[in-house]
Design a protein around this motif. Structure first.
Motif, PDB file in Angstrom:
ATOM      1  N   ARG A  60       0.710  -1.006  -0.149  1.00  0.00           N
ATOM      2  CA  ARG A  60       0.135  -0.278  -0.172  1.00  0.00           C
ATOM      3  C   ARG A  60       0.675   1.472   0.472  1.00  0.00           C
ATOM      4  N   ALA A  61       2.327   1.106   0.552  1.00  0.00           N
ATOM      5  CA  ALA A  61       3.129   2.318   0.515  1.00  0.00           C
ATOM      6  C   ALA A  61       4.162   2.050   0.308  1.00  0.00           C
ATOM      7  N   ASP A  62       4.842   2.839  -0.367  1.00  0.00           N
ATOM      8  CA  ASP A  62       6.522   3.212  -1.155  1.00  0.00           C
ATOM      9  C   ASP A  62       7.971   2.807  -0.479  1.00  0.00           C
ATOM     10  N   MET A  63       8.864   2.968   0.415  1.00  0.00           N
ATOM     11  CA  MET A  63       9.641   3.814   0.537  1.00  0.00           C
ATOM     12  C   MET A  63      10.537   4.679   0.061  1.00  0.00           C
ATOM     13  N   VAL A  64      10.319   5.820   0.179  1.00  0.00           N
ATOM     14  CA  VAL A  64      11.333   6.509  -0.411  1.00  0.00           C
ATOM     15  C   VAL A  64      12.662   7.064   0.625  1.00  0.00           C
ATOM     16  N   HIS A  65      11.957   7.524   1.968  1.00  0.00           N
ATOM     17  CA  HIS A  65      14.021   7.288   2.610  1.00  0.00           C
ATOM     18  C   HIS A  65      13.627   6.190   3.155  1.00  0.00           C
ATOM     19  N   ALA A  66      14.759   5.646   3.808  1.00  0.00           N
ATOM     20  CA  ALA A  66      15.682   4.779   4.738  1.00  0.00           C
ATOM     21  C   ALA A  66      16.448   5.259   6.249  1.00  0.00           C
ATOM     22  N   ASP A  67      15.906   5.314   7.208  1.00  0.00           N
ATOM     23  CA  ASP A  67      17.019   6.107   7.965  1.00  0.00           C
ATOM     24  C   ASP A  67      18.922   5.380   7.778  1.00  0.00           C
ATOM     25  N   GLU A  68      19.588   6.480   7.780  1.00  0.00           N
ATOM     26  CA  GLU A  68      20.660   6.082   7.742  1.00  0.00           C
ATOM     27  C   GLU A  68      21.671   5.542   8.465  1.00  0.00           C
ATOM     28  N   SER A  69      21.150   5.004   9.171  1.00  0.00           N
ATOM     29  CA  SER A  69      22.051   4.575  10.544  1.00  0.00           C
ATOM     30  C   SER A  69      21.688   2.059   9.815  1.00  0.00           C
ATOM     31  N   GLY A  70      21.052   2.507   8.815  1.00  0.00           N
ATOM     32  CA  GLY A  70      21.467   0.962   8.074  1.00  0.00           C
ATOM     33  C   GLY A  70      20.726  -0.225   8.811  1.00  0.00           C
ATOM     34  N   GLY A  71      19.659   0.008   9.934  1.00  0.00           N
ATOM     35  CA  GLY A  71      19.193  -1.289  10.171  1.00  0.00           C
ATOM     36  C   GLY A  71      18.063  -1.128   9.601  1.00  0.00           C
ATOM     37  N   ALA A  72      16.999  -2.604   9.482  1.00  0.00           N
ATOM     38  CA  ALA A  72      16.657  -3.361   8.933  1.00  0.00           C
ATOM     39  C   ALA A  72      15.353  -4.582   9.449  1.00  0.00           C
ATOM     40  N   PHE A  73      13.865  -4.567   8.884  1.00  0.00           N
ATOM     41  CA  PHE A  73      13.053  -4.873   9.606  1.00  0.00           C
ATOM     42  C   PHE A  73      12.945  -6.194   8.442  1.00  0.00           C
ATOM     43  N   HIS A  74      12.371  -7.519   9.328  1.00  0.00           N
ATOM     44  CA  HIS A  74      12.687  -8.855   8.474  1.00  0.00           C
ATOM     45  C   HIS A  74      10.957  -9.426   9.435  1.00  0.00           C
ATOM     46  N   SER A  75      11.059  -9.453   8.141  1.00  0.00           N
ATOM     47  CA  SER A  75       9.387 -10.956   8.115  1.00  0.00           C
ATOM     48  C   SER A  75       9.489 -12.388   7.499  1.00  0.00           C
ATOM     49  N   ALA A  76       8.407 -12.283   7.693  1.00  0.00           N
ATOM     50  CA  ALA A  76       9.260 -13.637   7.083  1.00  0.00           C
ATOM     51  C   ALA A  76       9.864 -14.266   5.549  1.00  0.00           C
ATOM     52  N   ALA A  77       9.432 -13.021   4.855  1.00  0.00           N
ATOM     53  CA  ALA A  77       9.485 -13.408   3.200  1.00  0.00           C
ATOM     54  C   ALA A  77      10.687 -12.667   2.834  1.00  0.00           C
ATOM     55  N   THR A  78      10.434 -11.243   3.469  1.00  0.00           N
ATOM     56  CA  THR A  78      11.594  -9.807   3.071  1.00  0.00           C
ATOM     57  C   THR A  78      11.897  -9.104   4.178  1.00  0.00           C
ATOM     58  N   GLU A  79      13.129  -8.227   3.891  1.00  0.00           N
ATOM     59  CA  GLU A  79      13.322  -7.614   4.732  1.00  0.00           C
ATOM     60  C   GLU A  79      13.432  -5.859   3.774  1.00  0.00           C
ATOM     61  N   VAL A  80      13.077  -5.328   5.176  1.00  0.00           N
ATOM     62  CA  VAL A  80      12.635  -3.767   4.945  1.00  0.00           C
ATOM     63  C   VAL A  80      13.381  -3.255   5.943  1.00  0.00           C
ATOM     64  N   PRO A  81      14.651  -2.107   5.018  1.00  0.00           N
ATOM     65  CA  PRO A  81      15.221  -0.736   5.700  1.00  0.00           C
ATOM     66  C   PRO A  81      13.903   0.232   6.494  1.00  0.00           C
ATOM     67  N   VAL A  82      14.485   0.466   7.806  1.00  0.00           N
ATOM     68  CA  VAL A  82      13.802   1.134   8.869  1.00  0.00           C
ATOM     69  C   VAL A  82      13.234   2.296   8.084  1.00  0.00           C
ATOM     70  N   PRO A  83      12.149   2.611   7.936  1.00  0.00           N
ATOM     71  CA  PRO A  83      11.807   4.330   7.152  1.00  0.00           C
ATOM     72  C   PRO A  83      12.144   5.469   8.159  1.00  0.00           C
ATOM     73  N   THR A  84      11.977   6.504   6.911  1.00  0.00           N
ATOM     74  CA  THR A  84      11.884   7.533   7.744  1.00  0.00           C
ATOM     75  C   THR A  84      10.825   8.396   6.634  1.00  0.00           C
ATOM     76  N   VAL A  85      11.202   8.003   5.568  1.00  0.00           N
ATOM     77  CA  VAL A  85       9.409   8.234   4.535  1.00  0.00           C
ATOM     78  C   VAL A  85       9.353   7.880   3.681  1.00  0.00           C
ATOM     79  N   ILE A  86       7.719   7.310   3.457  1.00  0.00           N
ATOM     80  CA  ILE A  86       6.142   6.579   3.002  1.00  0.00           C
ATOM     81  C   ILE A  86       6.238   7.178   2.160  1.00  0.00           C
ATOM     82  N   ARG A  87       5.284   6.563   1.207  1.00  0.00           N
ATOM     83  CA  ARG A  87       4.723   7.274   0.165  1.00  0.00           C
ATOM     84  C   ARG A  87       3.408   6.308  -0.004  1.00  0.00           C
TER      85      ARG A  87
END
Length: 199
Positions: A60-87
């Motif tokens: 439902r949304a796309d990543m626009v900016h990710a946290d510069e610290s490089g952290g990431a969330f993990h689900s069972a099937a994918t990895e998502v960088p820690v977001p700061t701005v989404i659209r």
């Protein structure tokens, strides 16, 4: 360095941090907010990191900016960088709120963190007409103020001091101001979108 959180966030089960973890570890990071933009890049609101990641995972949304610290969330099937701005992928209509609530953060942004009397960096808020003399607590009677001017002015009127305001204080207009008023700490990455909304 890898950090794991035992606090599950729905579809997101683990948070892997970057080179450095903020005080309190990964859980404190999840308390931060993410700027949510409409499909037109108009600022809509600030959502929790958990909500932002779920919106991304559900398409439902796309990543626009990710946290510069490089952290990431993990689900069972994918990895998502820690977001700061989404659209959002689809445009949503939002009722227009004409009145912007006056908060300290919003007033400081309106005055660009500069004293309304001398132009130096502001640290507090001052009532142009003091409350003790009938002044209202509203956009038209409050300005950002430096400590020096605040102490010198005290409970006196500008006419008694021979002072003038740098600009006339007015209530700001625009949907983005509701966001500024509601969020205490605004991520620097948000400002290009908030400033665009003010144009």
């Amino acid at each position: 360095m890898t950090h794991r959180s035992h606090h599950k966030t729905g579809e997101v089960t683990r948070l892997h941090g970057g080179a450095a973890s903020p005080p309190g570890g990964p859980r404190s990071r999840t308390r931060r907010r993410v700027l949510l933009l409409n499909a037109t890049y108009e600022p809509l609101s600030a959502v929790t990191i958990r909500r932002a990641v779920v919106l991304i995972l559900r398409g439902r949304a796309d990543m626009v900016h990710a946290d510069e610290s490089g952290g990431a969330f993990h689900s069972a099937a994918t990895e998502v960088p820690v977001p700061t701005v989404i659209r959002l992928r689809n445009y949503v209509r939002v009722p227009y709120r004409a009145t912007v609530p006056m908060t300290r953060a919003a007033l400081m942004h309106r005055d660009r963190f500069r004293c309304g009397y001398c132009g130096k960096p502001a640290t507090t808020i001052d009532h142009v007409v003091p409350r003790s003399r009938g002044g209202a607590h509203n956009w038209e009677n409050c300005v950002a103020c430096c400590t020096s001017c605040n102490h010198r002015k005290a409970d006196r009127l500008l006419s008694e001091l021979g002072w003038t305001l740098r600009t006339r204080p007015v209530a700001p207009k625009g949907r983005h101001w509701g966001l500024i008023a509601a969020v205490k700490d605004i991520d620097p990455a948000w400002m290009q979108y908030i400033d665009a909304g003010a144009a």
